[in-house]
Write a protein that holds these residues in place. Structure first.
Motif, PDB file in Angstrom:
ATOM      1  N   HIS A  33       9.195  -2.588  12.191  1.00 30.84           N
ATOM      2  CA  HIS A  33       9.051  -4.047  12.200  1.00 30.84           C
ATOM      3  C   HIS A  33       9.534  -4.640  13.521  1.00 30.84           C
ATOM      4  O   HIS A  33       9.827  -5.839  13.604  1.00 30.84           O
ATOM      5  CB  HIS A  33       9.832  -4.663  11.030  1.00 30.84           C
ATOM      6  CG  HIS A  33       9.322  -4.247   9.686  1.00 30.84           C
ATOM      7  ND1 HIS A  33       8.096  -4.639   9.199  1.00 30.84           N
ATOM      8  CD2 HIS A  33       9.863  -3.451   8.741  1.00 30.84           C
ATOM      9  CE1 HIS A  33       7.897  -4.127   8.007  1.00 30.84           C
ATOM     10  NE2 HIS A  33       8.957  -3.386   7.694  1.00 30.84           N
TER      11      HIS A  33
ATOM     12  N   ARG B 256      -1.435  -5.968  17.693  1.00 28.52           N
ATOM     13  CA  ARG B 256      -1.269  -6.747  16.463  1.00 28.52           C
ATOM     14  C   ARG B 256      -2.274  -6.310  15.408  1.00 28.52           C
ATOM     15  O   ARG B 256      -1.971  -6.262  14.209  1.00 28.52           O
ATOM     16  CB  ARG B 256      -1.424  -8.237  16.767  1.00 28.52           C
ATOM     17  CG  ARG B 256      -0.788  -9.157  15.727  1.00 28.52           C
ATOM     18  CD  ARG B 256      -0.889 -10.603  16.163  1.00 28.52           C
ATOM     19  NE  ARG B 256      -0.231 -10.842  17.431  1.00 28.52           N
ATOM     20  CZ  ARG B 256       1.081 -11.046  17.557  1.00 28.52           C
ATOM     21  NH1 ARG B 256       1.857 -11.011  16.492  1.00 28.52           N
ATOM     22  NH2 ARG B 256       1.605 -11.269  18.747  1.00 28.52           N
TER      23      ARG B 256
ATOM     24  N   SER C 141       4.378   0.223  16.392  1.00 35.59           N
ATOM     25  CA  SER C 141       3.714  -0.935  15.808  1.00 35.59           C
ATOM     26  C   SER C 141       3.380  -0.702  14.339  1.00 35.59           C
ATOM     27  O   SER C 141       3.528  -1.597  13.506  1.00 35.59           O
ATOM     28  CB  SER C 141       2.443  -1.258  16.592  1.00 35.59           C
ATOM     29  OG  SER C 141       1.729  -2.308  15.987  1.00 35.59           O
ATOM     30  N   GLU C 142       2.926   0.523  14.018  1.00 32.13           N
ATOM     31  CA  GLU C 142       2.500   0.818  12.656  1.00 32.13           C
ATOM     32  C   GLU C 142       3.658   1.163  11.733  1.00 32.13           C
ATOM     33  O   GLU C 142       3.591   0.921  10.532  1.00 32.13           O
ATOM     34  CB  GLU C 142       1.505   1.979  12.673  1.00 32.13           C
ATOM     35  CG  GLU C 142       0.189   1.640  13.360  1.00 32.13           C
ATOM     36  CD  GLU C 142      -0.744   2.840  13.446  1.00 32.13           C
ATOM     37  OE1 GLU C 142      -0.283   3.964  13.165  1.00 32.13           O
ATOM     38  OE2 GLU C 142      -1.923   2.639  13.792  1.00 32.13           O
TER      39      GLU C 142
ATOM     40  N   ARG D 294      -1.347  -3.442  13.125  1.00 34.05           N
ATOM     41  CA  ARG D 294      -0.404  -3.702  12.037  1.00 34.05           C
ATOM     42  C   ARG D 294      -1.090  -4.250  10.801  1.00 34.05           C
ATOM     43  O   ARG D 294      -0.561  -4.163   9.702  1.00 34.05           O
ATOM     44  CB  ARG D 294       0.660  -4.706  12.501  1.00 34.05           C
ATOM     45  CG  ARG D 294       1.621  -4.106  13.489  1.00 34.05           C
ATOM     46  CD  ARG D 294       2.776  -5.025  13.779  1.00 34.05           C
ATOM     47  NE  ARG D 294       3.974  -4.225  14.007  1.00 34.05           N
ATOM     48  CZ  ARG D 294       5.064  -4.676  14.610  1.00 34.05           C
ATOM     49  NH1 ARG D 294       5.111  -5.917  15.038  1.00 34.05           N
ATOM     50  NH2 ARG D 294       6.103  -3.886  14.774  1.00 34.05           N
ATOM     51  N   THR D 295      -2.257  -4.809  10.966  1.00 31.71           N
ATOM     52  CA  THR D 295      -2.917  -5.478   9.844  1.00 31.71           C
ATOM     53  C   THR D 295      -4.236  -4.850   9.456  1.00 31.71           C
ATOM     54  O   THR D 295      -4.729  -5.061   8.352  1.00 31.71           O
ATOM     55  CB  THR D 295      -3.171  -6.960  10.200  1.00 31.71           C
ATOM     56  OG1 THR D 295      -3.978  -7.030  11.375  1.00 31.71           O
ATOM     57  CG2 THR D 295      -1.863  -7.684  10.447  1.00 31.71           C
TER      58      THR D 295
END
Length: 323
Positions: free
Chosen positions: A278, A309, A274-275, A312-313
């Motif tokens: 893509h 999710r 995830s990190e 990732r942000t």
């Protein structure tokens, strides 16, 4: 009363420290914090005056701040290298005497035990130091019991020599603080090709003196079969044990069932993907042996307390930059 926050590991760097020693102590902590579902310690880097210092290879490190000897609730990690005698000043020794009284525990890496001994806090304690300084250390500080062990624990003090011993010491401390599974995971953080690493006596194989060969064999099989997980019965059959015996071995050595450890391993890989990629969440789920993104998501939240999710942000507070 609010709950006590986890102690911070404070790395106090001295001019001439070894990059390898610092990384050997810090990277296992990074792995534990990244992969743990529980709240664990963070860390910061300081110098005596808050100014940058250079390692023995010339790499300049800008610290997070200056050293405060009066701070409490921390594990103090001293990292010294070349020219340690030049670091000894009355001001430093006074700061160390105060700081060691306040700290939860004190780790001295490479030649840093010299600084503690000069401050008088190792009198009556056992300690070790980088092998090149062992003889001089013993002669200079006769009230300290000098050992040739890879690392030494004596009261609140832990001392070691070079990079490989710093890694051993940190893995031992991680096991004490966060459990056998966390230490085992941190020890195998660089395993990407399990069969090759096993041949080289790296990864899980490097723990053969600490864990049973059957557990290590099972963990290597898990690492090889992330995308298409084996059942516990299949794992047990491949390592020539009964399911019950394998379960008992995992519970004894890692504090959990084979199934739980396997799921954690798969979720850790999902987090990495995830990190670092893509790939869609659906693709990540299938690469980690989950039937769907929703199934992966439920398991991930159960372990980490946040969604894939988010990873990732969300900026990770213990990492200042991506790499």
């Amino acid at each position: 009363m609010p709950p006590k926050s986890p102690p911070i590991f404070e790395f106090l760097l001295f001019e001439g420290f070894s990059n390898m020693v610092l990384a050997s102590a810090m990277e296992p902590l990074r792995d534990v914090r990244m992969n743990s579902g529980q709240e664990v310690s963070g860390w910061r880097v300081t110098t005596l005056d808050g100014a940058p210092v250079r390692s023995s290879s010339g790499l300049q490190i800008t610290p997070d701040g200056s050293f405060d000897e009066g701070e409490t609730n921390r594990t103090l990690v001293l990292v010294a290298g070349y020219h340690v005698r030049d670091q000894v000043t009355p001001t430093l020794l006074a700061k160390l005497r105060t700081a060691t009284r306040q700290a939860e525990r004190v780790l001295a890496l490479d030649t840093a035990a010299w600084l503690l001994a000069a401050a008088g806090v190792l009198e009556g304690q056992a300690a070790t130091i980088h092998w090149q300084e062992l003889e001089a250390f013993s002669e200079t500080f006769p009230k300290t019991e000098v050992s040739t062990a890879r690392f030494v624990r004596s009261g609140a003090f832990l001392t070691c020599g070079g990079a490989s011993t710093a890694l051993d010491m940190m893995l031992s401390l991680i096991q004490e603080l966060y459990g056998s599974a966390a230490a085992f995971g941190a020890s195998t953080m660089f395993v990407y090709d399990p069969s090759r690493q096993s041949e080289l006596n790296r990864g899980a194989a490097r723990l053969e003196q600490r864990g049973s060969p059957k557990v290590l064999e099972a963990v290597n099989l898990m690492a090889e079969r992330i995308e298409s997980p084996l059942s516990t019965a299949e794992l047990a059959k491949q390592v020539s044990l009964s399911e019950r015996t394998l379960a008992r071995a995992f519970q004894r050595e890692l504090g959990m069932t084979p199934g739980k450890y396997y799921k954690i391993l798969r979720l850790q890989h999902a987090r990495y993907l995830s990190e670092e990629t893509h790939l869609s969440l659906e693709q990540i789920a299938h690469r980690c042996g989950f039937s769907s993104a929703s199934s992966l998501g439920r398991s991930f939240v159960g372990l980490y307390g946040r969604t894939l999710r988010d990873t990732r942000t969300q900026e990770r507070p213990w990492v200042k930059s991506a790499r």
